[in-house]
Design a protein around this motif. Structure first.
Motif, PDB file in Angstrom:
ATOM      1  N   VAL A  92      11.289   2.281  -4.301  1.00 16.27           N
ATOM      2  CA  VAL A  92      12.225   1.236  -3.899  1.00 16.27           C
ATOM      3  C   VAL A  92      13.385   1.927  -3.188  1.00 16.27           C
ATOM      4  CG1 VAL A  92      13.782  -0.590  -4.659  1.00 16.27           C
ATOM      5  CG2 VAL A  92      11.565  -0.287  -5.785  1.00 16.27           C
ATOM      6  N   GLY A  93      13.516   1.665  -1.906  1.00 18.71           N
ATOM      7  CA  GLY A  93      14.543   2.352  -1.138  1.00 18.71           C
ATOM      8  C   GLY A  93      14.342   3.851  -1.093  1.00 18.71           C
ATOM      9  N   GLY A  94      13.087   4.278  -1.172  1.00 21.82           N
ATOM     10  CA  GLY A  94      12.773   5.703  -1.139  1.00 21.82           C
ATOM     11  C   GLY A  94      12.919   6.406  -2.472  1.00 21.82           C
ATOM     12  N   GLN A  95      13.369   5.694  -3.499  1.00 23.85           N
ATOM     13  CA  GLN A  95      13.543   6.274  -4.827  1.00 23.85           C
ATOM     14  C   GLN A  95      12.421   5.825  -5.757  1.00 23.85           C
ATOM     15  OE1 GLN A  95      16.176   8.477  -5.496  1.00 23.85           O
ATOM     16  NE2 GLN A  95      16.412   8.248  -3.266  1.00 23.85           N
ATOM     17  N   LEU A  96      11.931   6.731  -6.590  1.00 19.69           N
ATOM     18  CA  LEU A  96      10.861   6.407  -7.524  1.00 19.69           C
ATOM     19  C   LEU A  96      11.415   5.593  -8.686  1.00 19.69           C
ATOM     20  CD1 LEU A  96       7.918   6.698  -8.418  1.00 19.69           C
ATOM     21  CD2 LEU A  96       8.572   8.827  -9.584  1.00 19.69           C
ATOM     22  N   PRO A 127       0.799  -1.241   0.000  1.00 19.51           N
ATOM     23  CA  PRO A 127       0.000   0.000   0.000  1.00 19.51           C
ATOM     24  C   PRO A 127       0.824   1.280   0.000  1.00 19.51           C
ATOM     25  CG  PRO A 127      -0.901  -1.589   1.548  1.00 19.51           C
ATOM     26  CD  PRO A 127       0.409  -2.155   1.090  1.00 19.51           C
ATOM     27  N   LYS A 128       2.006   1.255   0.583  1.00 18.37           N
ATOM     28  CA  LYS A 128       2.817   2.469   0.672  1.00 18.37           C
ATOM     29  C   LYS A 128       3.651   2.710  -0.582  1.00 18.37           C
ATOM     30  CE  LYS A 128       6.546   4.600   3.335  1.00 18.37           C
ATOM     31  NZ  LYS A 128       7.503   4.422   4.472  1.00 18.37           N
ATOM     32  N   ASP A 129       4.326   1.691  -1.059  1.00 14.62           N
ATOM     33  CA  ASP A 129       5.327   1.883  -2.121  1.00 14.62           C
ATOM     34  C   ASP A 129       4.793   1.715  -3.538  1.00 14.62           C
ATOM     35  OD1 ASP A 129       7.150   2.392  -0.174  1.00 14.62           O
ATOM     36  OD2 ASP A 129       8.312   0.547  -0.420  1.00 14.62           O
ATOM     37  N   HIS A 130       3.673   1.019  -3.711  1.00 14.33           N
ATOM     38  CA  HIS A 130       3.140   0.815  -5.055  1.00 14.33           C
ATOM     39  C   HIS A 130       2.243   1.988  -5.447  1.00 14.33           C
ATOM     40  CE1 HIS A 130       3.782  -3.851  -5.129  1.00 14.33           C
ATOM     41  NE2 HIS A 130       4.910  -3.159  -5.078  1.00 14.33           N
ATOM     42  N   LEU A 131       2.591   2.650  -6.555  1.00 10.94           N
ATOM     43  CA  LEU A 131       1.938   3.905  -6.932  1.00 10.94           C
ATOM     44  C   LEU A 131       1.094   3.813  -8.199  1.00 10.94           C
ATOM     45  CD1 LEU A 131       5.011   6.228  -6.293  1.00 10.94           C
ATOM     46  CD2 LEU A 131       3.200   5.606  -4.683  1.00 10.94           C
ATOM     47  N   PHE A 132       1.526   3.027  -9.170  1.00  5.68           N
ATOM     48  CA  PHE A 132       0.829   2.976 -10.459  1.00  5.68           C
ATOM     49  C   PHE A 132       1.084   1.632 -11.115  1.00  5.68           C
ATOM     50  CE2 PHE A 132       1.032   3.377 -15.102  1.00  5.68           C
ATOM     51  CZ  PHE A 132      -0.253   3.828 -15.374  1.00  5.68           C
ATOM     52  N   PHE A 133       0.050   1.137 -11.841  1.00  3.59           N
ATOM     53  CA  PHE A 133       0.147  -0.160 -12.507  1.00  3.59           C
ATOM     54  C   PHE A 133      -0.739  -0.154 -13.742  1.00  3.59           C
ATOM     55  CE2 PHE A 133      -1.336  -4.396 -13.404  1.00  3.59           C
ATOM     56  CZ  PHE A 133      -0.278  -5.233 -13.134  1.00  3.59           C
ATOM     57  N   GLY A 158      20.610  -2.356  -4.161  1.00  3.36           N
ATOM     58  CA  GLY A 158      20.489  -3.735  -3.698  1.00  3.36           C
ATOM     59  C   GLY A 158      19.745  -3.808  -2.382  1.00  3.36           C
ATOM     60  N   LEU A 159      20.114  -2.948  -1.442  1.00  3.93           N
ATOM     61  CA  LEU A 159      19.430  -2.903  -0.154  1.00  3.93           C
ATOM     62  C   LEU A 159      17.965  -2.511  -0.338  1.00  3.93           C
ATOM     63  CD1 LEU A 159      19.331  -2.908   2.936  1.00  3.93           C
ATOM     64  CD2 LEU A 159      20.190  -0.545   2.879  1.00  3.93           C
ATOM     65  N   GLY A 160      17.717  -1.514  -1.192  1.00  2.00           N
ATOM     66  CA  GLY A 160      16.341  -1.067  -1.422  1.00  2.00           C
ATOM     67  C   GLY A 160      15.474  -2.164  -2.013  1.00  2.00           C
ATOM     68  N   MET A 161      15.994  -2.883  -3.013  1.00  2.00           N
ATOM     69  CA  MET A 161      15.216  -3.936  -3.651  1.00  2.00           C
ATOM     70  C   MET A 161      14.993  -5.105  -2.698  1.00  2.00           C
ATOM     71  SD  MET A 161      13.495  -4.869  -6.222  1.00  2.00           S
ATOM     72  CE  MET A 161      13.972  -3.712  -7.511  1.00  2.00           C
ATOM     73  N   MET A 162      16.007  -5.470  -1.934  1.00  2.00           N
ATOM     74  CA  MET A 162      15.854  -6.556  -0.973  1.00  2.00           C
ATOM     75  C   MET A 162      14.767  -6.218   0.054  1.00  2.00           C
ATOM     76  SD  MET A 162      18.608  -8.189   1.721  1.00  2.00           S
ATOM     77  CE  MET A 162      18.453  -6.760   2.817  1.00  2.00           C
ATOM     78  N   THR A 163      14.808  -5.021   0.594  1.00  2.00           N
ATOM     79  CA  THR A 163      13.829  -4.604   1.598  1.00  2.00           C
ATOM     80  C   THR A 163      12.423  -4.561   1.011  1.00  2.00           C
ATOM     81  OG1 THR A 163      15.522  -3.289   2.722  1.00  2.00           O
ATOM     82  CG2 THR A 163      13.224  -2.791   3.242  1.00  2.00           C
ATOM     83  N   HIS A 164      12.304  -3.992  -0.182  1.00  2.00           N
ATOM     84  CA  HIS A 164      10.997  -3.889  -0.836  1.00  2.00           C
ATOM     85  C   HIS A 164      10.403  -5.270  -1.091  1.00  2.00           C
ATOM     86  CE1 HIS A 164       7.907  -2.108  -3.426  1.00  2.00           C
ATOM     87  NE2 HIS A 164       8.112  -3.131  -4.231  1.00  2.00           N
ATOM     88  N   CYS A 165      11.229  -6.189  -1.603  1.00  2.00           N
ATOM     89  CA  CYS A 165      10.739  -7.533  -1.895  1.00  2.00           C
ATOM     90  C   CYS A 165      10.319  -8.255  -0.614  1.00  2.00           C
ATOM     91  CB  CYS A 165      11.817  -8.331  -2.618  1.00  2.00           C
ATOM     92  SG  CYS A 165      11.296  -9.980  -3.130  1.00  2.00           S
ATOM     93  N   GLN A 212       9.119  -6.954   2.033  1.00  2.00           N
ATOM     94  CA  GLN A 212       7.862  -6.368   2.491  1.00  2.00           C
ATOM     95  C   GLN A 212       6.684  -6.794   1.621  1.00  2.00           C
ATOM     96  OE1 GLN A 212       8.871  -2.196   2.433  1.00  2.00           O
ATOM     97  NE2 GLN A 212       9.808  -2.262   4.473  1.00  2.00           N
ATOM     98  N   GLU A 213       6.827  -6.682   0.295  1.00  2.00           N
ATOM     99  CA  GLU A 213       5.689  -6.985  -0.566  1.00  2.00           C
ATOM    100  C   GLU A 213       5.364  -8.476  -0.572  1.00  2.00           C
ATOM    101  OE1 GLU A 213       6.313  -5.720  -4.581  1.00  2.00           O
ATOM    102  OE2 GLU A 213       7.927  -7.162  -4.967  1.00  2.00           O
ATOM    103  N   MET A 214       6.371  -9.340  -0.542  1.00  2.00           N
ATOM    104  CA  MET A 214       6.091 -10.772  -0.527  1.00  2.00           C
ATOM    105  C   MET A 214       5.591 -11.227   0.837  1.00  2.00           C
ATOM    106  SD  MET A 214       6.354 -11.463  -3.566  1.00  2.00           S
ATOM    107  CE  MET A 214       7.204 -11.134  -5.103  1.00  2.00           C
ATOM    108  N   GLY A 215       6.028 -10.554   1.896  1.00  2.00           N
ATOM    109  CA  GLY A 215       5.463 -10.829   3.204  1.00  2.00           C
ATOM    110  C   GLY A 215       3.990 -10.454   3.255  1.00  2.00           C
ATOM    111  N   ASN A 216       3.643  -9.301   2.670  1.00  2.00           N
ATOM    112  CA  ASN A 216       2.236  -8.903   2.575  1.00  2.00           C
ATOM    113  C   ASN A 216       1.436  -9.919   1.777  1.00  2.00           C
ATOM    114  OD1 ASN A 216       2.707  -6.525   3.984  1.00  2.00           O
ATOM    115  ND2 ASN A 216       2.912  -5.273   2.147  1.00  2.00           N
TER     116      ASN A 216
END
Length: 202
Positions: free
Chosen positions: A97-101, A69-75, A171-178, A180-184
């Motif tokens: 991803v890691g605070g970057q668009l 809900p926080k990081d996904h903006l458009f699809f 790398g850190l941003g993508m790891m953290t994002h993944c 979170q989203e896969m945990g959700n």
């Protein structure tokens, strides 16, 4: 001699081997310069067929936001997609991803292009989501695989990303994002799948 932990795209059949690799969650720079990211997500009550179904189920930004809900903006899908069928189609996404668009186009292809398909049954493969990633100008930007193995408790997803032009912080941003989203996804997928597939859910 190259370490087995340096897993380039052409060697992904190592995922079909039993057990785990020395690194299942982490990120590091490969000898070819790519940033490589790995994430292991255990998904109780889920099966690989549910994960495969999810990728064909996402249809718009609202659905996409369920995932993060926080990081996904458009699809948005292209015209190759139809409900339940995503292989051969591409979607454009905007996400943090890691605070970057990040704005990319993700093209899904048949896992048989990369994996030794006849080995899937023995390896208890429930799903293998494979895609090439491009920037919005059509330049190749990366590659991703979500490899799902069915287990006694449900299933486990072993995600892999190869980022072609990425600084270490990505790398850190993508790891953290993944994570979170896969945990959700692991949390809401069993009930969503049951709701949407009442006639055939087991």
């Amino acid at each position: 001699m190259r370490s087995k932990s340096d897993l380039p795209v052409e060697e992904i059949n190592q995922l079909l081997e039993p057990g785990y690799m020395s690194i299942e969650t982490g990120y590091y720079r490969l000898p070819n310069g790519y940033m490589h990211v790995r994430v292991l997500t255990r998904m109780p009550r889920c099966k690989g067929k549910m994960v495969d179904w999810w990728f064909g189920y996402i249809k718009d930004t609202e659905t996409y936001k369920m995932w993060h809900p926080k990081d996904h903006l458009f699809f948005e899908w292209d015209d190759k997609w139809s409900p339940g069928h995503y292989i051969g189609a591409s979607h454009t996404v905007e996400e943090l991803v890691g605070g970057q668009l990040l704005k990319v186009r993700i093209h899904f292809y048949d896992p048989a292009e990369s994996f030794d398909g006849p080995r899937f049954e023995k390896a208890k493969v429930g799903a293998a989501i494979c895609a090439r990633v491009y920037n919005l100008q059509g330049v190749p930007d990366g590659h991703l695989i979500h490899f799902v193995r069915d287990t006694d408790f449900g299933c486990e997803m072993r995600s892999r990303f190869w980022l072609f032009q990425a600084p270490d912080i990505a790398g850190l941003g993508m790891m953290t994002h993944c994570m979170q989203e896969m945990g959700n996804l692991a949390d809401f997928l069993p009930d969503l799948y049951a709701k949407e597939n009442k006639s055939r859910y087991k």
